[in-house]
Design an enzyme around this catalytic site. Structure first.
Site, PDB file in Angstrom:
ATOM      1  N   SER A 112      74.371  47.167   5.969  1.00 29.79           N
ATOM      2  CA  SER A 112      75.446  48.158   5.866  1.00 29.79           C
ATOM      3  C   SER A 112      75.720  48.895   7.168  1.00 29.79           C
ATOM      4  O   SER A 112      76.547  49.800   7.194  1.00 29.79           O
ATOM      5  CB  SER A 112      75.117  49.178   4.764  1.00 29.79           C
ATOM      6  OG  SER A 112      73.956  49.921   5.096  1.00 29.79           O
ATOM      7  N   LYS A 155      75.502  57.376  -0.706  1.00 26.32           N
ATOM      8  CA  LYS A 155      75.858  57.513   0.708  1.00 26.32           C
ATOM      9  C   LYS A 155      76.923  58.588   0.909  1.00 26.32           C
ATOM     10  O   LYS A 155      76.867  59.371   1.866  1.00 26.32           O
ATOM     11  CB  LYS A 155      76.351  56.178   1.254  1.00 26.32           C
ATOM     12  CG  LYS A 155      75.274  55.110   1.357  1.00 26.32           C
ATOM     13  CD  LYS A 155      75.852  53.783   1.803  1.00 26.32           C
ATOM     14  CE  LYS A 155      74.772  52.726   1.918  1.00 26.32           C
ATOM     15  NZ  LYS A 155      75.326  51.414   2.348  1.00 26.32           N
TER      16      LYS A 155
END
Length: 212
Positions: A112, A155
């Site tokens: 990511s 996140k």
């Protein structure tokens, strides 16, 4: 007794975790990524520095194999698109590149960080600063495509907690935005991207910075 910010540690003990905070100013070569850890989401500062050399790529910060591959892919993409990105075409013949992720005691891995590493690389090589309020997550391919990731809710909550206001996500993660609490969504600006060029337009100071 009244519980307040000043005495809460007397009741709960010292903080167990330290969470990241947004940068205080726009910086060259420092991009803020969003990570998923064993304790939830967190922000991740990725730093890139240049020194005279012959294209050696140094990676530090207790990185896992997947993140190392992301860094290699980001480097290859930037090298193949140097002219289009406003970077010296032969930069790899002049500089050694050091990519560092602070908080070295915490293992970091997972697919990511590609767009964050790419943005930090382009910033360091072009001299363009990165907007301090931007956080991002997404993997990048050799062709610059942005791939979806997991942990969007966690996140995003970490980005909000850190004081970030602009969030860059892969286009394919649009469906996950509904999982984020409405009170948090309303305070953030989301940009859904399919290619790393869109990321750079949003994140770099002096680029178009238009909503996508």
């Amino acid at each position: 007794m009244i519980v307040s910010e000043k005495n809460i540690e007397d009741f709960l003990g010292k903080k167990l975790f330290r969470y990241g905070q947004a940068e205080l100013e726009d910086q060259v070569g420092v991009a803020t990524g969003l990570a998923y850890t064993t304790v939830g989401g967190d922000t991740l500062q990725i730093e890139v520095s240049l020194s005279p050399g012959k294209g050696k790529l140094v990676l530090t910060g207790k990185l896992g194999d997947v993140m190392k591959e992301s860094a290699q892919t980001a480097f290859s993409y930037v090298r193949s698109k140097a002219v289009e990105l406003g970077i010296e075409e032969n930069f790899y013949e002049k500089y050694d590149i050091h990519i560092h992720v602070p908080e070295g005691a915490v293992p970091k891995d997972g697919p990511s960080a590609g767009i964050t590493i790419t943005t930090a690389l382009v910033s360091a090589l072009s001299g363009k600063a990165i907007r301090r309020e931007v956080g991002m997550t997404g993997e990048v391919t050799l062709r610059g495509r942005v791939l979806p990731i997991g942990g969007v809710k966690e996140k995003t909550l970490s980005a909000h907690r850190a004081g970030l206001r602009t969030i860059i996500l892969p286009k394919d993660n649009e469906k996950d935005i509904d999982d984020i609490p409405k009170s948090v969504r309303e305070e953030l600006s989301f940009h859904l991207v399919s290619h790393v060029d869109e990321v750079l337009d949003i994140a770099l100071v002096g680029e178009s910075n238009e909503s996508k």
